[in-house]
Design a protein around this motif. Sequence first.
Motif, PDB file in Angstrom:
ATOM      1  N   UNK A   1      34.769  11.341  15.338  1.00 10.74           N
ATOM      2  CA  UNK A   1      35.788  11.960  14.875  1.00 10.74           C
ATOM      3  C   UNK A   1      35.371  13.226  13.979  1.00 10.74           C
TER       4      UNK A   1
ATOM      5  N   UNK B   1      31.366  14.426   9.578  1.00 14.98           N
ATOM      6  CA  UNK B   1      30.778  14.242   8.184  1.00 14.98           C
ATOM      7  C   UNK B   1      29.372  13.515   8.204  1.00 14.98           C
TER       8      UNK B   1
ATOM      9  N   UNK C   1      35.316   4.773  17.968  1.00 18.98           N
ATOM     10  CA  UNK C   1      35.249   5.548  16.724  1.00 18.98           C
ATOM     11  C   UNK C   1      35.741   4.401  15.600  1.00 18.98           C
TER      12      UNK C   1
ATOM     13  N   UNK D   1      34.102   3.092  11.987  1.00 18.42           N
ATOM     14  CA  UNK D   1      34.608   2.984  10.874  1.00 18.42           C
ATOM     15  C   UNK D   1      34.504   1.757  10.255  1.00 18.42           C
TER      16      UNK D   1
ATOM     17  N   UNK E   1      32.449   0.216   6.496  1.00 20.22           N
ATOM     18  CA  UNK E   1      33.000  -0.207   5.351  1.00 20.22           C
ATOM     19  C   UNK E   1      31.915  -1.344   4.522  1.00 20.22           C
TER      20      UNK E   1
END
Lengths: 200, 200
Positions: A61, A72, A90, A94, A98
Motif C-alpha cells: 500500500x 514507506x 499486504x 503488516x 509487527x
Amino acid sequence: MSPKLRRVLQLFARLPGVGEKTAHRYVLHLLTTDPSVAEELGRAVSELHHVFQPCSVCNNLAEVGETPILCDICKDHKRDPSVLCVVAKVSDLLALERPGTLRGRYFVLGGLLSPLEGVGPEALPVPRLVERVRQGGVREVIIATPPSVDGEATALFLRRELGDLGVSITRIASGIPHGGDLEFIDPVTLGRALDGRKVI
Amino acid sequence: MSPKLRRVLQLFARLPGVGEKTAHRYVLHLLTTDPSVAEELGRAVSELHHVFQPCSVCNNLAEVGETPILCDICKDHKRDPSVLCVVAKVSDLLALERPGTLRGRYFVLGGLLSPLEGVGPEALPVPRLVERVRQGGVREVIIATPPSVDGEATALFLRRELGDLGVSITRIASGIPHGGDLEFIDPVTLGRALDGRKVI
C-alpha cells in the motif's frame, strides 16, 4: 425498511466479517454520534482508491504523491535491500512487520497459485519479482507465503523460478505456534514441527 | 505509516467493536475490490445524517422526505395505535421487531436515567411521551427498557409519570433466557425468574 437504509446496510455488509446486525450497529452508531464523524469517514472511504495505490516496486500500500509511487518501506533507506521477503498479500506484510525483527524489503504477490481454483503462474507478477532479484543487491529471498496447499505450491514454484539467480532462498518455519498445546494441534502441523526440529 | 492511512484507520476504529486490526482489514479489503464499492459506501456514509433523521413522532430512524418526518412504523396504518412500547434506543426497537408479534407502536427515549452518571429526567423526552399518551387512543404502555439498574430506574420513573393517565402500564418479563442453563445463570436473574413465576 427504506431502500436507502437497505442499501447502506448492504454496502457495510460487503466488508469482511460484517453481517446484517453489525452493519445495523455501525449505521446506528454513526447516526447517533456527531455528523462530522460520518462525513469524514464517508469522504475518506470514497477517496481511498484515489489516495492509495500499489507501490510500484513491491505492491505494498502506498500513498499517491510523487512519481514513481513508493511505499514507506521502499522509501526507507535504512531498510536492508539484500533481504527480500515475498508475501501473498499486504495484510501478511503488516503482520510480519509487527515483530519488528525483519529489516529487509518486501514483494507482495497479490495472490497465490491455486491449481484447484485454476489460478496459474500468469496471474502473479513473478516476472517482476525475477527481474528485481536479477538486478542484483539481493542476497536472500524469504518466501513467506502461508503453510497451506496454495502457499506451499507457490513457494515451490518461486524456488524454481528464482533457483538459478545465485541467491539464498529460504522459507518461514511451520510448526506449533507460541503457547500452543500439542494435544490440540492438527497432525499436519505436528508432522511439520517434527520434520523441522533443530539441535539445541 | 502515512498520516492519511492513520486517519482513515482511526475513523474506522470509532465504529463500535472495531479496533486497529479490523480497521486495517476493512481498508485493505476496500482497496483490493472494485473502486466503485468504496466510492458508493463512502458516499452513503457521508450522507447518512442528511438522509436519516429521528421520526418526529417516535424518534425511530426515519428517511428524510415529506414533512413531518415519519418512520415506516408510524406511517403504517395497520399498526395498532393502542399499544405503545417504550424503548431506550433504536437498536432495541429493531430487536423487538424481530419476533414479529408486537404490532403496536413505539417511543424511543434515546437513553436511560442514570443516577450514577448524573443523567436526570430532563435529558429524556418524557414530556413528549406523556403528551402522546394524554392525547388518547393508547390503551397499554409496554415499558421495554432493559432489566439493568438504569433500565429499572427509568421504568419506575415512567410508571410514576404515566400513572395518572388511565392506561395500563406493563413491563417486559425478566427471567432465564430461552435455552439458558440454570446452573450458569446469575442469582439476580434467578431471583427474578422465581418472583415472576406463573401458574401453569
